[in-house]
Design an enzyme around this catalytic site. Structure first.
Site, PDB file in Angstrom:
ATOM      1  N   SER A  20       0.796  -1.237  -0.013  1.00  0.00           N
ATOM      2  CA  SER A  20       0.029  -0.230   0.159  1.00  0.00           C
ATOM      3  C   SER A  20       0.932   1.268   0.113  1.00  0.00           C
ATOM      4  O   SER A  20       1.453   1.445  -0.931  1.00  0.00           O
ATOM      5  CB  SER A  20      -0.690  -0.168   1.090  1.00  0.00           C
ATOM      6  OG  SER A  20      -1.948   0.859   1.171  1.00  0.00           O
ATOM      7  N   HIS A  21       0.721   2.024   0.990  1.00  0.00           N
ATOM      8  CA  HIS A  21       1.608   3.498   1.065  1.00  0.00           C
ATOM      9  C   HIS A  21       2.865   3.117   1.582  1.00  0.00           C
ATOM     10  O   HIS A  21       3.576   4.203   1.780  1.00  0.00           O
ATOM     11  CB  HIS A  21       0.459   4.285   1.908  1.00  0.00           C
ATOM     12  CG  HIS A  21       0.434   3.870   3.422  1.00  0.00           C
ATOM     13  ND1 HIS A  21      -0.602   2.756   3.434  1.00  0.00           N
ATOM     14  CD2 HIS A  21       0.969   3.960   4.594  1.00  0.00           C
ATOM     15  CE1 HIS A  21      -0.348   2.379   4.734  1.00  0.00           C
ATOM     16  NE2 HIS A  21       0.390   3.263   5.248  1.00  0.00           N
TER      17      HIS A  21
ATOM     18  N   LYS B 214     -11.741  -0.530  -0.483  1.00  0.00           N
ATOM     19  CA  LYS B 214     -11.957   0.922  -0.586  1.00  0.00           C
ATOM     20  C   LYS B 214     -11.169   1.331  -2.070  1.00  0.00           C
ATOM     21  O   LYS B 214     -10.407   0.428  -2.603  1.00  0.00           O
ATOM     22  CB  LYS B 214     -11.193   1.590   0.443  1.00  0.00           C
ATOM     23  CG  LYS B 214      -9.490   1.087   0.862  1.00  0.00           C
ATOM     24  CD  LYS B 214      -9.110   1.972   2.095  1.00  0.00           C
ATOM     25  CE  LYS B 214      -7.639   1.434   2.280  1.00  0.00           C
ATOM     26  NZ  LYS B 214      -7.362   0.593   3.232  1.00  0.00           N
TER      27      LYS B 214
ATOM     28  N   ASP C 247      -5.959   2.459  -3.307  1.00  0.00           N
ATOM     29  CA  ASP C 247      -7.528   2.202  -2.735  1.00  0.00           C
ATOM     30  C   ASP C 247      -7.503   3.533  -1.725  1.00  0.00           C
ATOM     31  O   ASP C 247      -8.924   3.755  -1.333  1.00  0.00           O
ATOM     32  CB  ASP C 247      -7.539   1.097  -1.922  1.00  0.00           C
ATOM     33  CG  ASP C 247      -6.458   0.809  -0.921  1.00  0.00           C
ATOM     34  OD1 ASP C 247      -5.125   1.610  -0.833  1.00  0.00           O
ATOM     35  OD2 ASP C 247      -6.262  -0.271  -0.166  1.00  0.00           O
ATOM     36  N   ARG C 248      -6.649   4.375  -1.552  1.00  0.00           N
ATOM     37  CA  ARG C 248      -6.891   5.625  -0.626  1.00  0.00           C
ATOM     38  C   ARG C 248      -7.076   6.720  -1.386  1.00  0.00           C
ATOM     39  O   ARG C 248      -6.706   6.939  -2.748  1.00  0.00           O
ATOM     40  CB  ARG C 248      -5.914   5.698   0.008  1.00  0.00           C
ATOM     41  CG  ARG C 248      -5.416   4.603   1.351  1.00  0.00           C
ATOM     42  CD  ARG C 248      -4.297   5.134   2.270  1.00  0.00           C
ATOM     43  NE  ARG C 248      -4.044   4.118   3.286  1.00  0.00           N
ATOM     44  CZ  ARG C 248      -3.591   4.070   4.455  1.00  0.00           C
ATOM     45  NH1 ARG C 248      -3.391   5.394   4.751  1.00  0.00           N
ATOM     46  NH2 ARG C 248      -3.277   3.115   5.086  1.00  0.00           N
TER      47      ARG C 248
ATOM     48  N   ASP D 166      -1.228   1.502  -3.742  1.00  0.00           N
ATOM     49  CA  ASP D 166      -2.182   0.596  -4.473  1.00  0.00           C
ATOM     50  C   ASP D 166      -3.498   1.148  -4.761  1.00  0.00           C
ATOM     51  O   ASP D 166      -4.573   0.514  -5.126  1.00  0.00           O
ATOM     52  CB  ASP D 166      -2.411  -0.603  -3.425  1.00  0.00           C
ATOM     53  CG  ASP D 166      -2.844  -0.433  -2.191  1.00  0.00           C
ATOM     54  OD1 ASP D 166      -2.939   0.755  -1.733  1.00  0.00           O
ATOM     55  OD2 ASP D 166      -3.576  -1.276  -1.836  1.00  0.00           O
TER      56      ASP D 166
ATOM     57  N   ASP E 163      -2.999   6.416  -3.148  1.00  0.00           N
ATOM     58  CA  ASP E 163      -1.688   5.880  -2.452  1.00  0.00           C
ATOM     59  C   ASP E 163      -1.264   4.972  -3.329  1.00  0.00           C
ATOM     60  O   ASP E 163      -1.880   4.778  -4.647  1.00  0.00           O
ATOM     61  CB  ASP E 163      -1.860   5.279  -1.011  1.00  0.00           C
ATOM     62  CG  ASP E 163      -3.103   3.916  -1.274  1.00  0.00           C
ATOM     63  OD1 ASP E 163      -3.697   4.023  -2.091  1.00  0.00           O
ATOM     64  OD2 ASP E 163      -2.844   3.197  -0.294  1.00  0.00           O
TER      65      ASP E 163
END
Ligand code: VG1
Ligand code: CO
Length: 704
Positions: free
Chosen positions: A226-227, A530, A413-414, A411, A409
């Site tokens: 992710s981030h 998300k 999703d944010r 990936d 982010d």
């Protein structure tokens, strides 16, 4: 590229045959219309009497040697009317010319291995230092443990379809090749890989739920931390999503973890060819295994185009007094952002910032220092462009600042939402979307349910109360929203009684459903993750619907936020993160806090009376599972809250998160700085927890 043709009996078979043929052959340029390139996959779906049309078209095109019938699938689909269900057939055609036949050995080797400690998936999969992941058998052990858990619960791995993709960070491509060879050894027949190894987290979910007619794969491996920064010296991660498109629930991740403790061998096809994942196409190995490499954006963007009214957003973007920027932070979102904003919505190329995916998200010397993390601290470039500082306050005159700005982010999703010199906190963003939900076509009838994670502010609850819809409070992490979205869904077509696949036809249906977290995550039931792009389109749709008349001044993001507060009041909110703390003092702090909970209730602290103090436990209303120990929650009689949690996404040591919230009524002062308002609560939190003394930290590393 792929397309789905939905056949009905209202048009003659010859019409669909011509359509399918022109998709597979492409269309040359004519007059001012550009040429359409041939598509690699054409999926025909048909109900009832149209089924014979699908068979006719498939058979004809195969005889013409234009396409191969790659799959014929049948399932029962719910329909309105007395029949209730009808047979549904999907015929998948692959363009013959795009099909590459390859030879390779499918011989399976059982490699012996030993358990590796610490492979417990956290809030969102297993995350560790990249070098650890690259160590002997590290990835292999986790992947085999996952396959074993799936097989033990009758997931149709053998003969099944698996999705593999990632956020493009360092080691992504190598990991995909290893997983492919292991998947084949474990009996998987078809593997779907995003081109260049890219699939954003929400796109992977969309691929599971919609590609080739929907719900074909038994799951997906998503390679992402992710981030967290990427690179040889940074982080790597892997998570498994189930056949509903959502993150594996705790019972599955627990099973995987148990397997990692006892694993003795893993299966791999060493002679399986290394795939060219940089070129779209469908590869058939040894006549038996199919590997599809496909455009990473097509399924997700196709789905979003059904959720939103792109035409009205296009009109907003075309307005002379409206401008926007979108920062993909060199994560996976770049190709999706280009497709949505430039190709579909007609925005100029200049809206795209950092839209080229990079293995290190730009690295240490970039403005974000390689943290593809959309918040005021790390999305430095965007925040500057939007005319605010890192506490969200206005900087400069605002001259030339875009009206809308957003970021994703690693990936994707944010999301972070900004207006001209204006920051929208994620908890507020969630509540504002809820309040305005019927602007979005997918939700035109309103919501049937919503949810937020426990540390997320109560702003959503206020909207839910007014709209009289249930609002659930779940532990941190998207996996807890899945059951609520699947509740009341019979999911015909799933035959196996496995894992998450026990659908819940008997429980209440809460869809259309909206949910989110304070950590810049927002989404809905179109997928089971998300969805960074979804949140941005939701805001653009709201802006479009508040601005129907181009001759009137623009209703801005700032105005929409302030109008919301005037109705619902404002939940002043902040999160303090203490990163890189030693695990032992962090655990001690949490243990002490838990013990303190028993005596805190009713006491007065700095003039504030404690209404409740507890370690949050979640009782899932749908599958009745219980998740204990989800964070210490202290609530005061004036509604203020302090929450303590340990992060479950770090790759080393501990991160303490302290969440602070203070509610202000609509008639109160709504224009203060959230950081100032929650400061006294922060001081109190440090006192109650003894954090500085235990950890040696006086100030947080990040405030959001
Ligand atoms: C963090 C966030 C949480 C989010 C999770 C995964 O978890 O707080 O809300 O769901 O990251 O997001 P934790 O356990 O570190 O607090 V992502 O975009 O990193 O997959
Ligand atoms: Co993410």
């Amino acid at each position: 590229m792929a397309v789905e043709l939905r056949l009905t009996t209202s048009k003659p078979a010859s019409f669909y045959l011509r359509a399918a043929r022109s998709f597979l052959e492409g269309v040359p340029a004519k007059d001012d219309k550009p040429a359409k390139p041939p598509l690699d996959t054409v999926t025909l779906t048909a109900l009832g009497n149209a089924i014979s049309v699908a068979c006719f078209i498939g058979g004809t095109l195969e005889k013409e040697r234009l396409a191969t019938i790659a799959a014929v699938r049948t399932k029962w689909t719910p329909v309105a009317g007395p029949m209730k269900h009808t047979p549904n057939v999907t015929v998948v055609l692959k363009r013959k010319e795009a099909e590459k036949l390859m030879s390779g050995s499918l011989a399976v080797t059982n490699e012996s291995t030993d358990p590796i400690a610490g492979q417990k998936p956290g809030t969102s999969g297993l995350r560790k230092k990249t070098k650890e992941f690259m160590g002997k058998n590290y990835l292999e052990n986790f992947v085999q443990s996952t396959f074993d858990a799936l097989k033990a619960t009758n997931v149709p791995v053998e003969g099944g379809t698996l999705v593999v993709g990632g956020d493009g960070r360092y080691y992504n491509k190598d990991a995909i090749q290893i997983i492919t060879k292991m998947a084949v050894a474990n009996g998987v027949k078809t593997i779907w890989i995003g081109k260049d190894g890219l699939l954003s987290t929400p796109a992977a979910s969309a691929v599971i739920r919609t590609r080739e007619g929907g719900f074909v794969p038994f799951g997906a491996f998503i390679l992402s931390a992710s981030h967290n920064p990427g690179g040889l010296d940074e982080d790597f991660g892997i998570k498994f999503n189930c056949e509903n498109g959502g993150p594996a629930p705790e019972k599955v991740t627990n099973m995987i973890f148990e397997n990692t403790k006892t694993i003795k061998e893993y299966k791999i096809c060493k002679g399986f060819p290394t795939m060219d994942i940089g070129t779209s196409g469908t590869y058939v190995v040894d006549g038996k295994i199919r590997v599809d490499v496909f455009d990473c954006a097509e399924d997700h963007v196709g789905l979003l185009m059904k959720v939103f009214d792109f035409d009205s957003i296009k009109k907003l973007i075309a307005r002379k007094d409206f401008s926007m920027v979108y920062d993909s932070m060199n994560g996976v979102q770049g190709p999706y952002a280009r497709r949505v904003f430039v190709e579909e919505l007609g925005a100029p190329e200049s809206v795209l910032m950092n839209a080229v995916p990079k293995e290190d998200f730009g690295g240490k010397n970039s403005p974000s220092h390689g943290h593809a993390d959309p918040n005021l601290t790390y999305a430095v470039e965007l925040v500057q462009k939007m005319g605010t500082n890192k506490t969200g306050e206005k900087v400069g005159s605002g001259e030339g600042v875009p009206d809308f700005g957003a970021a994703a982010d690693g990936d994707a999703d944010r999301n972070m939402i900004l207006g001209k010199q204006w920051f929208v906190s994620p908890s507020d963003s969630l509540a504002i979307i809820a309040a305005n939900i019927s602007c979005i076509p997918f939700f035109k009838e309103g919501l049937k349910g919503c949810a937020r994670s426990m540390p997320t502010s109560g702003a959503l609850d206020l909207v839910a109360k007014k709209k009289k819809i249930p609002c659930f409070v779940t532990p941190t992490g998207w996996k807890f929203f899945g059951n609520l979205m699947d509740s009341g869904d019979e999911k015909l077509g799933f035959t196996s009684e496995h894992l998450h696949g026990k659908y819940f036809p008997e429980t209440e249906n809460y869809t259309p459903f909206l949910c989110g977290e304070e950590s810049f995550g927002t989404g809905a039931n179109h997928v089971r993750e998300k969805d960074g792009m979804w949140a941005v389109l939701a805001w653009l749709q709201i802006l479009a619907s508040k601005n129907p008349d181009e001759s009137k001044p623009l209703v801005t993001v700032e105005q929409i936020t302030k109008d919301h507060w005037k109705v619902y009041g404002r939940n002043y909110y902040c999160r303090y993160d203490y990163e890189g703390v030693e695990s032992e003092p962090a655990n001690t702090m949490m243990k002490n806090l838990e013990e303190k909970c028993a005596t805190l209730k009713g006491t007065e602290l700095k003039g504030m009376k404690v209404e409740s103090a507890e370690n949050f436990e979640y009782n899932d209303p749908v599958d009745k599972s219980v998740s204990a120990n989800q964070g210490i929650k202290i609530v005061f009689t004036d509604g203020s809250r302090i929450i303590f949690r340990l992060s479950g996404t770090g790759s080393a040591g501990a991160t303490i998160r302290v969440y602070l919230e203070k509610y202000e009524k609509p008639s109160g002062n709504l224009d203060l700085s959230q950081f100032e308002v929650v400061k006294p609560l922060a001081d109190l939190a440090l006192e109650i927890s003894d954090l500085p003394k235990l950890t040696g930290r006086d100030s947080p590393t990040v405030i959001t």
